[in-house]
Each structure stands twice: as structure tokens, then as C-alpha cells.
Design a protein around this motif. Structure first.
Motif, PDB file in Angstrom:
ATOM      1  N   SER A  64     -31.602  52.939 -36.891  1.00 31.70           N
ATOM      2  CA  SER A  64     -32.817  53.572 -37.414  1.00 31.70           C
ATOM      3  C   SER A  64     -34.074  52.738 -37.172  1.00 31.70           C
ATOM      4  O   SER A  64     -35.190  53.249 -37.283  1.00 31.70           O
ATOM      5  CB  SER A  64     -32.664  53.858 -38.909  1.00 31.70           C
ATOM      6  OG  SER A  64     -32.315  52.676 -39.614  1.00 31.70           O
ATOM      7  N   TRP A  99     -35.103  51.936 -34.463  1.00 28.20           N
ATOM      8  CA  TRP A  99     -35.730  52.566 -33.306  1.00 28.20           C
ATOM      9  C   TRP A  99     -36.952  53.385 -33.764  1.00 28.20           C
ATOM     10  O   TRP A  99     -38.017  53.331 -33.144  1.00 28.20           O
ATOM     11  CB  TRP A  99     -34.715  53.477 -32.619  1.00 28.20           C
ATOM     12  CG  TRP A  99     -35.200  54.156 -31.365  1.00 28.20           C
ATOM     13  CD1 TRP A  99     -35.959  55.283 -31.292  1.00 28.20           C
ATOM     14  CD2 TRP A  99     -34.945  53.738 -30.018  1.00 28.20           C
ATOM     15  NE1 TRP A  99     -36.186  55.622 -29.978  1.00 28.20           N
ATOM     16  CE2 TRP A  99     -35.577  54.690 -29.166  1.00 28.20           C
ATOM     17  CE3 TRP A  99     -34.235  52.690 -29.452  1.00 28.20           C
ATOM     18  CZ2 TRP A  99     -35.523  54.603 -27.775  1.00 28.20           C
ATOM     19  CZ3 TRP A  99     -34.184  52.603 -28.061  1.00 28.20           C
ATOM     20  CH2 TRP A  99     -34.820  53.536 -27.234  1.00 28.20           C
ATOM     21  N   TYR A 100     -36.777  54.110 -34.863  1.00 26.59           N
ATOM     22  CA  TYR A 100     -37.862  54.936 -35.387  1.00 26.59           C
ATOM     23  C   TYR A 100     -38.849  54.113 -36.206  1.00 26.59           C
ATOM     24  O   TYR A 100     -40.050  54.398 -36.215  1.00 26.59           O
ATOM     25  CB  TYR A 100     -37.287  56.078 -36.221  1.00 26.59           C
ATOM     26  CG  TYR A 100     -36.445  57.028 -35.397  1.00 26.59           C
ATOM     27  CD1 TYR A 100     -37.034  57.848 -34.439  1.00 26.59           C
ATOM     28  CD2 TYR A 100     -35.056  57.079 -35.561  1.00 26.59           C
ATOM     29  CE1 TYR A 100     -36.261  58.712 -33.667  1.00 26.59           C
ATOM     30  CE2 TYR A 100     -34.279  57.934 -34.808  1.00 26.59           C
ATOM     31  CZ  TYR A 100     -34.886  58.743 -33.858  1.00 26.59           C
ATOM     32  OH  TYR A 100     -34.132  59.592 -33.093  1.00 26.59           O
ATOM     33  N   ILE A 119     -29.847  58.289 -31.728  1.00 24.88           N
ATOM     34  CA  ILE A 119     -31.154  58.145 -31.088  1.00 24.88           C
ATOM     35  C   ILE A 119     -31.148  58.996 -29.816  1.00 24.88           C
ATOM     36  O   ILE A 119     -30.190  58.958 -29.042  1.00 24.88           O
ATOM     37  CB  ILE A 119     -31.451  56.672 -30.736  1.00 24.88           C
ATOM     38  CG1 ILE A 119     -31.359  55.792 -31.981  1.00 24.88           C
ATOM     39  CG2 ILE A 119     -32.829  56.532 -30.081  1.00 24.88           C
ATOM     40  CD1 ILE A 119     -32.338  56.148 -33.078  1.00 24.88           C
ATOM     41  N   HIS A 152     -41.148  52.863 -33.850  1.00 30.74           N
ATOM     42  CA  HIS A 152     -41.827  53.952 -33.137  1.00 30.74           C
ATOM     43  C   HIS A 152     -41.547  53.966 -31.635  1.00 30.74           C
ATOM     44  O   HIS A 152     -42.422  54.324 -30.834  1.00 30.74           O
ATOM     45  CB  HIS A 152     -43.351  53.901 -33.380  1.00 30.74           C
ATOM     46  CG  HIS A 152     -43.724  53.920 -34.825  1.00 30.74           C
ATOM     47  ND1 HIS A 152     -43.423  54.983 -35.674  1.00 30.74           N
ATOM     48  CD2 HIS A 152     -44.358  52.988 -35.606  1.00 30.74           C
ATOM     49  CE1 HIS A 152     -43.869  54.720 -36.892  1.00 30.74           C
ATOM     50  NE2 HIS A 152     -44.435  53.518 -36.881  1.00 30.74           N
ATOM     51  N   HIS A 153     -40.326  53.588 -31.252  1.00 27.97           N
ATOM     52  CA  HIS A 153     -39.981  53.620 -29.824  1.00 27.97           C
ATOM     53  C   HIS A 153     -39.922  55.044 -29.283  1.00 27.97           C
ATOM     54  O   HIS A 153     -40.055  55.255 -28.076  1.00 27.97           O
ATOM     55  CB  HIS A 153     -38.634  52.932 -29.594  1.00 27.97           C
ATOM     56  CG  HIS A 153     -38.641  51.463 -29.906  1.00 27.97           C
ATOM     57  ND1 HIS A 153     -39.777  50.701 -29.832  1.00 27.97           N
ATOM     58  CD2 HIS A 153     -37.626  50.616 -30.287  1.00 27.97           C
ATOM     59  CE1 HIS A 153     -39.491  49.449 -30.163  1.00 27.97           C
ATOM     60  NE2 HIS A 153     -38.200  49.374 -30.444  1.00 27.97           N
ATOM     61  N   GLU A 154     -39.698  56.024 -30.160  1.00 27.87           N
ATOM     62  CA  GLU A 154     -39.606  57.419 -29.703  1.00 27.87           C
ATOM     63  C   GLU A 154     -40.938  57.909 -29.137  1.00 27.87           C
ATOM     64  O   GLU A 154     -40.993  58.897 -28.409  1.00 27.87           O
ATOM     65  CB  GLU A 154     -39.139  58.328 -30.854  1.00 27.87           C
ATOM     66  CG  GLU A 154     -40.168  58.675 -31.895  1.00 27.87           C
ATOM     67  CD  GLU A 154     -40.394  57.580 -32.948  1.00 27.87           C
ATOM     68  OE1 GLU A 154     -41.145  57.819 -33.909  1.00 27.87           O
ATOM     69  OE2 GLU A 154     -39.795  56.483 -32.792  1.00 27.87           O
ATOM     70  N   ARG A 155     -42.031  57.171 -29.451  1.00 24.55           N
ATOM     71  CA  ARG A 155     -43.356  57.556 -28.956  1.00 24.55           C
ATOM     72  C   ARG A 155     -43.735  56.785 -27.685  1.00 24.55           C
ATOM     73  O   ARG A 155     -44.805  57.014 -27.127  1.00 24.55           O
ATOM     74  CB  ARG A 155     -44.412  57.274 -30.024  1.00 24.55           C
ATOM     75  CG  ARG A 155     -44.159  57.937 -31.368  1.00 24.55           C
ATOM     76  CD  ARG A 155     -45.233  57.508 -32.355  1.00 24.55           C
ATOM     77  NE  ARG A 155     -44.933  57.940 -33.719  1.00 24.55           N
ATOM     78  CZ  ARG A 155     -45.644  57.571 -34.775  1.00 24.55           C
ATOM     79  NH1 ARG A 155     -46.722  56.786 -34.607  1.00 24.55           N
ATOM     80  NH2 ARG A 155     -45.313  57.986 -35.985  1.00 24.55           N
TER      81      ARG A 155
END
Length: 423
Positions: free
Chosen positions: A67, A69-70, A95, A73-76
Motif C-alpha cells: 500500500s 505504492w499509493y 497494485i 503516489h506512484h500511481e500518478r
């Protein structure tokens, strides 16, 4: 537990590499862990991994929890689109890439030996001073000696950076930079920054022109330090004051206000009056000091170059208007040692770097021949069983404490790595 422990485990493959599986049960074979990047972006670049029957080349990202990862803010961030494996200690959420494909996860905690984890936790248990203080004395000598050389090299590199900054500010005038560095070191800890400000307030071209009369140099230094501001009956004081204001007018100098120099808690031989007079005498005797310093190859030559004393007036004074028993106030060997450690060797190293030469192997023997420094850091290391025999070792200790111990970078330290591996 910190992420740097997981970086260490992955980088050196400190886990069961033969039986790895993703969280969903696919076999993992590591051909190349990738290049560690201590910068923004994924942690390991260009790794080569086989997952199931598919070979992958790409990046590896490491977190304590999936978690994170979020949380980060790697998803951005499109820089994480090429992540082929997410290595975590604990898997708590899936992920996905932007195309909705799931990133494979390796939950590392199932593949790391319990002893390795225990060693790491023991090392990072808070102690009174540094994490490894109880184990220091048992450090393998080979590991310690090799690490000391690396630490010394790092410390010289760190010391060379402000030298290059000063060069940029002085139009590459090595003599001016040397003058500023020497002034700082003549001031020791309490007056060092003030002495450097004094040196920076006087154009070095003026020091060059007036170096043939030591009284003029003393007047410039003492006057800029504010030590000639008062009214005194002393004849020498009046002479220096006249010289100072004459040169202020002659060279159109700014009479900048610097912070007051400190006499408090100093032994008389370290009074700013004495140290500034000695510095003036160095530049009175040696008009091309930088070129001479760069040509020095032995401690004897260095000691000979700095065999100077304060001016005659100061042989029976420590302050104006206050006579004292006569004493020739020469630079002691221990003081010259500090100049060698903090000025001569760093500037030799920086100059050699600037002309494409590496002289580190020539500098180490010089430091090995100088007695160990005395300070609180060295005393602490000694109390935990690491007793230095030379200034080379004490300089390494200061680098270790300041750049590794104070920053909890145990897994970037050869001693810390050895303790995690062998404890």
C-alpha cells in the motif's frame, strides 16, 4: 524495520533465491537485481527477472507494504510504468499499472533467514550513542581498515566542495582561497567563521601588496576584526590604527562590521590578537604560499613552512595595554597539525583534482604520521574499543559519525553490513 534493509536484502540477494514465488504462486528467477538508484524513481533500474515462463527486463520497486505504492503516489507517476516486480515485506493490497495489468509482488518476509532479521533489529536497537557501539570492538580488522580508507576519501571529497565554491567566488584565485581557509583554521572553532569573514573582507590583492610590511598586515587583520576601534595609550596600538585607516583610504576598503572576536574561554596563546598576528607573519614571510604548499611532500617541510611566531610586541602582550611575562608565541606542532589536516591536505587534494591528478595515495601516509586528534567523537569511539593511532583514523572516525552514524545509514556502512551478515 526500514526500507533500506529491504534494499540491502535485494541488492546482495540475502534471501532464499532458489525458491522464490510471487504472491500468486508463480516462480521467480533473478538474473540481475538491477542497478540501485538512490534518486527519484524506482529503486532498482534495468533488472532482469523471469516470472513463470516469461522473461522481463525493467525496474524493481521496494516498499515495506504494498500500500506504500499509493502512499507515495506512484500511481500518478509514469516513471513507474516499467516496474516488473514489486518487492515488499508485507503484501496488503494489489497494485495495477495504468493499463489495468497487475504488477507481480514478491513478499520477501517468507524468504529471509530469521537470524539476518534478528541481527538487523539488534543493530538498530537504540543505544546511548551509536547503534553498533557494543559490537564495534569486534569488527573484523580487514573490514575496518578498508572502510577507513573509503571514509577518508569521502571526507576529503566533502572538504573539497567548499574549496571549489570559494574558487568560483574569487575568480579561481587559489591564493585568495588558501588565505581564507587558513584564516578560518587560525580562528579554531570559536573564531573560525569570524576570521574567515575577516579574510573575505580584505581583497587578497591588498594582502599581496602589503605583505612586505608585517605591521600593515597586522593592522589590516586586527582593524577588520574591530580590535582597533577603541582608544588606547599603547604606542603600537596607535601605530597599527594609523596604518589601518591609511590603508582603508588608500585602497577604498569597506569598513565592514564583523561579529566580535571571542577571548572568553580561550587559553591566552589562542587569543585572537595572537592568532591574527601569527597569520600576518605567515604572509609576511611567504609571498607565494599556495605554490609552496602544493610542492610540499613531507611533514618536515610542512612544519618548517609554518615555523613562525607572533610579532615582537606580542612576545610580552596578549592584549593591548596589558603587559605580560615575555614568551615567544610560536605556532606549536599540534596547531600546525590542525592546519595540515584541515587546510593543507584538503587544498592539495582539491588542486590535484582540478588538474586531473589523483594524489590520495600520497596523502594517506602523511596523515598516518600525525598524532590522532583529540575531540569528543574520538574519545567516544575510543571508549567503545576503537582507539585511533593517527590523524588518518580520526578523520575517518569523524566522517563515519557525521555521515553514517548520525544519519542512521548503517546499511550503507561497511561495519553495519558486516554486523548484519556475521553477528
Amino acid at each position: 524495520m526500514k526500507e533500506d534493509f529491504l534494499h540491502y536484502l535485494w541488492k546482495f540477494k540475502k534471501f532464499d533465491v532458489l525458491n522464490l514465488k510471487t504472491f500468486t504462486g508463480e516462480a521467480i528467477t533473478i538474473s540481475n537485481v538491477g542497478q540501485y538508484l538512490a534518486l527519484a524513481g524506482p529503486d532498482f533500474f534495468n533488472a532482469q527477472i523471469t516470472i513463470g515462463n516469461q522473461k522481463w527486463a525493467g525496474n524493481v520497486e521496494i516498499h515495506l507494504k504494498s500500500s506504500d505504492w499509493y502512499v507515495h503516489h506512484h500511481e500518478r507517476d509514469t516513471g513507474y510504468e516499467n516496474v516488473i516486480l514489486h518487492v515488499v515485506w508485507e503484501h496488503d493490497t494489489e497494485i495495477f499499472r495504468s493499463n489495468n495489468t497487475e504488477i507481480p509482488v514478491l513478499e520477501l518476509k517468507h524468504y529471509v533467514d530469521a537470524v539476518t532479521v534478528a541481527n538487523y533489529q539488534s543493530l538498530l536497537t537504540p543505544k546511548s550513542w551509536i547503534f553498533c557501539e557494543k559490537e564495534l570492538k569486534d569488527t573484523d580488522e580487514f573490514v575496518l581498515k578498508n572502510w577507513q580508507e573509503r571514509l577518508f576519501f569521502e571526507r576529503l571529497e566533502r572538504k573539497s566542495k567548499p574549496i571549489f565554491d570559494l574558487l568560483a567566488a574569487t575568480n579561481q584565485d587559489w591564493e585568495a582561497v588558501l588565505f581564507q581557509l587558513l584564516a578560518k583554521n587560525f580562528g579554531l572553532n570559536s573564531n573560525g567563521e569570524i576570521f574567515m569573514t575577516i579574510a573575505q573582507s580584505i581583497p587578497f590583492s591588498v594582502i599581496r601588496k602589503e605583505s612586505f610590511e608585517v605591521e600593515n598586515l597586522e593592522a589590516l587583520l586586527l582593524g577588520t576584526a574591530g580590535l582597533l576601534d577603541l582608544e588606547k595609550e599603547d604606542t603600537y596600538f596607535k601605530d597599527l590604527k594609523f596604518r589601518y585607516f591609511y590603508m582603508v583610504h588608500k585602497f577604498q576598503l569597506e569598513t565592514k562590521t564583523v561579529a566580535p572576536v571571542q577571548f572568553f574561554k580561550h587559553r591566552p596563546d589562542n587569543f585572537p590578537t595572537i592568532r591574527l598576528s601569527q597569520l600576518a607573519n605567515v604572509y609576511h614571510r611567504e609571498q607565494n604560499l599556495f605554490s609552496k604548499i602544493c610542492s610540499l611532500n613531507s611533514l618536515d617541510e610542512m612544519y618548517a613552512l609554518f615555523q613562525v611566531s607572533a610579532s615582537n610586541y606580542w612576545q610580552n602582550h596578549y592584549q593591548f595595554d596589558k603587559e605580560s611575562p615575555k614568551k615567544k608565541k610560536v605556532l606549536s606542532q599540534s596547531f600546525i597539525d590542525l592546519l595540515i589536516i584541515n587546510t593543507i591536505i584538503p587544498i592539495q587534494f582539491a588542486y590535484a583534482r582540478s588538474i586531473g591528478k589523483e594524489i590520495i595515495e600520497d596523502l594517506i601516509p602523511l596523515l598516518r604520521a600525525i598524532k590522532p586528534e583529540k575531540n569528543a567523537v574520538v574519545d567516544k569511539f575510543s571508549s567503545f574499543g576503537i582507539k585511533p593511532q593517527s590523524a588518518f583514523e580520526t578523520q575517518s572516525m569523524l566522517q563515519l559519525k557525521n555521515e553514517y552514524c548520525n544519519k542512521s545509514k548503517c546499511l550503507s556502512c561497511a561495519i553495519g553490513l558486516a554486523l548484519v551478515k556475521n553477528n
